[in-house]
Design a protein around this motif. Structure first.
Motif, PDB file in Angstrom:
ATOM      1  N   ALA A 115       0.826  -1.199   0.000  1.00  0.00           N
ATOM      2  CA  ALA A 115       0.000   0.000   0.000  1.00  0.00           C
ATOM      3  C   ALA A 115       0.865   1.255   0.000  1.00  0.00           C
ATOM      4  O   ALA A 115       1.739   1.412   0.862  1.00  0.00           O
ATOM      5  CB  ALA A 115      -0.925   0.001   1.216  1.00  0.00           C
ATOM      6  N   HIS A 116       0.622   2.132  -0.970  1.00  0.00           N
ATOM      7  CA  HIS A 116       1.345   3.394  -1.013  1.00  0.00           C
ATOM      8  C   HIS A 116       1.080   4.210   0.252  1.00  0.00           C
ATOM      9  O   HIS A 116       1.932   4.975   0.705  1.00  0.00           O
ATOM     10  CB  HIS A 116       0.921   4.183  -2.255  1.00  0.00           C
ATOM     11  N   ALA A 117      -0.094   4.041   0.860  1.00  0.00           N
ATOM     12  CA  ALA A 117      -0.436   4.780   2.074  1.00  0.00           C
ATOM     13  C   ALA A 117       0.542   4.499   3.207  1.00  0.00           C
ATOM     14  O   ALA A 117       0.744   5.345   4.083  1.00  0.00           O
ATOM     15  CB  ALA A 117      -1.857   4.417   2.513  1.00  0.00           C
ATOM     16  N   GLU A 118       1.180   3.328   3.192  1.00  0.00           N
ATOM     17  CA  GLU A 118       2.142   3.024   4.253  1.00  0.00           C
ATOM     18  C   GLU A 118       3.352   3.949   4.177  1.00  0.00           C
ATOM     19  O   GLU A 118       3.951   4.278   5.208  1.00  0.00           O
ATOM     20  CB  GLU A 118       2.582   1.565   4.179  1.00  0.00           C
ATOM     21  N   HIS A 119       3.717   4.361   2.996  1.00  0.00           N
ATOM     22  CA  HIS A 119       4.848   5.287   2.836  1.00  0.00           C
ATOM     23  C   HIS A 119       4.619   6.572   3.624  1.00  0.00           C
ATOM     24  O   HIS A 119       5.564   7.165   4.151  1.00  0.00           O
ATOM     25  CB  HIS A 119       5.048   5.603   1.350  1.00  0.00           C
TER      26      HIS A 119
END
Length: 200
Positions: free
Chosen positions: A72-76
């Motif tokens: 998930a890009h949101a984890e970045h």
């Protein structure tokens, strides 16, 4: 497993629609398709919220190693923590959630598959996030497919774990979301698009 009632029982909130506004796919539906359970969270195992009593709210994540994974890009950005089981699936295939839609990364290199299985076995039963693994892991290739990108070429991305410091910057200082997403699984990796235009 009991149809719609079982699916609703899997969720943190039974009122959550599987298809959200603007026709987006909910995390519950993604989890159902990947793991067979419509759990609302991407961490490993379960977490209890409360004072330790019988009325605690139990949040459910990924209970066992799935065949394919999720990044998930949101984890970045620190908005979520994807657990080890999604990051190290049985097969080296990852569904990537970026910019409100999903794309796919996969590897055919047996080294990547073996690393996923070994890492998941070593941390099976934990509730933590994935360990990045050894920084001396050799370079490997990932193949990327974005069904909404009208992609006409094979995009092969070479990942070199632990070598981000040696990587030159992209034009204008921008970093592709896919690079940031890959680094949630392989932190500090250098990423080479091998001549393809990075998707910004």
């Amino acid at each position: 497993r009991g149809g719609a009632a079982a699916v609703a029982a899997d969720m943190d909130c039974t009122a959550t629609p599987l298809i959200t506004p603007h026709a987006y796919c909910s995390q519950e539906l993604v989890s159902l398709l990947i793991t067979g359970f419509a759990h609302s969270n991407v961490f490993d195992g379960t977490k209890s919220v409360g004072d330790g009593g019988s009325q605690d709210l139990v949040l459910r994540g990924v209970l066992s190693t799935p065949q394919i994974g999720l990044l998930a890009h949101a984890e970045h950005f620190g908005h979520c923590t994807v657990g080890n089981r999604f990051k190290r699936p049985a097969c080296p295939v990852w569904l990537c959630c970026m910019e409100s839609h999903y794309s796919v990364l996969f590897a055919v290199d047996s080294i990547v598959a073996a690393d996923s299985v070994r890492g998941c076995e070593s941390l099976e039963g934990s509730n933590g996030s994935a360990d990045a693994g050894p920084t001396d892991q050799p370079a490997f290739d990932l193949f990327y497919y974005d069904q909404l990108g009208r992609q006409e070429e094979i995009i092969t991305i070479t990942v070199r774990p632990g070598q981000a410091a040696a990587q030159s910057r992209y034009d204008y200082g921008l970093v592709p979301p896919l690079d940031e997403t890959i680094r949630t699984r392989w932190p500090d990796a250098a990423i080479d698009w091998n001549g393809a235009e990075p998707l910004l």
